[in-house]
Design a protein around this motif. Sequence first.
Motif, mmCIF file in Angstrom:
data_model
loop_
_atom_site.group_PDB
_atom_site.id
_atom_site.type_symbol
_atom_site.label_atom_id
_atom_site.label_comp_id
_atom_site.label_asym_id
_atom_site.label_seq_id
_atom_site.Cartn_x
_atom_site.Cartn_y
_atom_site.Cartn_z
ATOM 1 N N GLN A 2 0.834 -1.202 0.000
ATOM 2 C CA GLN A 2 0.000 0.000 0.000
ATOM 3 C C GLN A 2 0.871 1.256 0.000
ATOM 4 O O GLN A 2 0.571 2.229 -0.671
ATOM 5 C CB GLN A 2 -0.931 0.013 1.208
ATOM 6 N N THR A 3 1.947 1.234 0.762
ATOM 7 C CA THR A 3 2.856 2.375 0.821
ATOM 8 C C THR A 3 3.467 2.631 -0.543
ATOM 9 O O THR A 3 3.544 3.765 -0.997
ATOM 10 C CB THR A 3 3.961 2.135 1.871
ATOM 11 N N GLU A 4 3.888 1.571 -1.207
ATOM 12 C CA GLU A 4 4.461 1.720 -2.550
ATOM 13 C C GLU A 4 3.432 2.291 -3.510
ATOM 14 O O GLU A 4 3.758 3.130 -4.349
ATOM 15 C CB GLU A 4 4.978 0.373 -3.058
ATOM 16 N N THR A 5 2.188 1.883 -3.373
ATOM 17 C CA THR A 5 1.129 2.386 -4.240
ATOM 18 C C THR A 5 0.932 3.883 -4.015
ATOM 19 O O THR A 5 0.790 4.648 -4.957
ATOM 20 C CB THR A 5 -0.190 1.632 -3.982
ATOM 21 N N VAL A 6 0.934 4.331 -2.761
ATOM 22 C CA VAL A 6 0.785 5.749 -2.451
ATOM 23 C C VAL A 6 1.951 6.535 -3.039
ATOM 24 O O VAL A 6 1.771 7.577 -3.659
ATOM 25 C CB VAL A 6 0.673 5.966 -0.924
ATOM 26 N N ILE A 7 3.157 6.025 -2.866
ATOM 27 C CA ILE A 7 4.340 6.699 -3.405
ATOM 28 C C ILE A 7 4.288 6.747 -4.923
ATOM 29 O O ILE A 7 4.585 7.771 -5.532
ATOM 30 C CB ILE A 7 5.631 6.011 -2.907
ATOM 31 N N ASP A 8 3.879 5.652 -5.551
ATOM 32 C CA ASP A 8 3.750 5.629 -7.008
ATOM 33 C C ASP A 8 2.722 6.658 -7.465
ATOM 34 O O ASP A 8 2.934 7.372 -8.440
ATOM 35 C CB ASP A 8 3.342 4.239 -7.498
ATOM 36 N N TYR A 9 1.587 6.725 -6.766
ATOM 37 C CA TYR A 9 0.538 7.687 -7.107
ATOM 38 C C TYR A 9 1.068 9.113 -6.986
ATOM 39 O O TYR A 9 0.826 9.949 -7.851
ATOM 40 C CB TYR A 9 -0.683 7.474 -6.199
ATOM 41 N N GLN A 10 1.797 9.390 -5.889
ATOM 42 C CA GLN A 10 2.356 10.726 -5.698
ATOM 43 C C GLN A 10 3.324 11.073 -6.821
ATOM 44 O O GLN A 10 3.323 12.194 -7.325
ATOM 45 C CB GLN A 10 3.054 10.821 -4.342
ATOM 46 N N ALA A 11 4.143 10.126 -7.229
ATOM 47 C CA ALA A 11 5.095 10.365 -8.312
ATOM 48 C C ALA A 11 4.365 10.667 -9.615
ATOM 49 O O ALA A 11 4.761 11.559 -10.368
ATOM 50 C CB ALA A 11 6.019 9.165 -8.486
ATOM 51 N N VAL A 12 3.290 9.967 -9.879
ATOM 52 C CA VAL A 12 2.504 10.200 -11.088
ATOM 53 C C VAL A 12 1.867 11.584 -11.034
ATOM 54 O O VAL A 12 1.861 12.321 -12.027
ATOM 55 C CB VAL A 12 1.431 9.092 -11.269
#
Length: 146
Positions: free
Chosen positions: A7-17
């Motif tokens: 979930q943390t990786e998903t949040v970070i990926d979303y923020q990067a996008v």
Amino acid sequence: MEKSSNQTETVIDYQAVEVKKKLEKIFNYDPLVPLETCPIRDVLSVASDKWSILIVLFLGGHEILRFGDLKKFIHGISAKVLTERLRTLEKDGYLSRQVFPEVPLRVEYKLTAFGLRYLEKLLVISEWISDEMDYVIQSRFRYDNK
């Protein structure tokens, strides 16, 4: 409930996008735009130098200030630089200047509505700087002691 690593990786990926989308929008969908043609650079160069930021912050803290008051508040600024910055900030619409035909001449400076909106953004970044200053000091210390 704790977030899983996934979930943390998903949040970070979303923020990067999201960051990438904002940068693409700012640079007209071309992040390779040469800096000299960037309108953001033009506006920020006026509004983000250390003296202009201090002028806006002090005018935000006092509804109206005279030249001498600004000179007293902003330690280290010369009269020439203060005059130049005030003219530039007035030209770009951040502040207004009112001259009173008195002897001696009285000139007052005040933030415009645009300047007040800019002040709001400066306060956000100023709060962030205040919160993060210890990190910067520690980083400098670590760097200097390598």
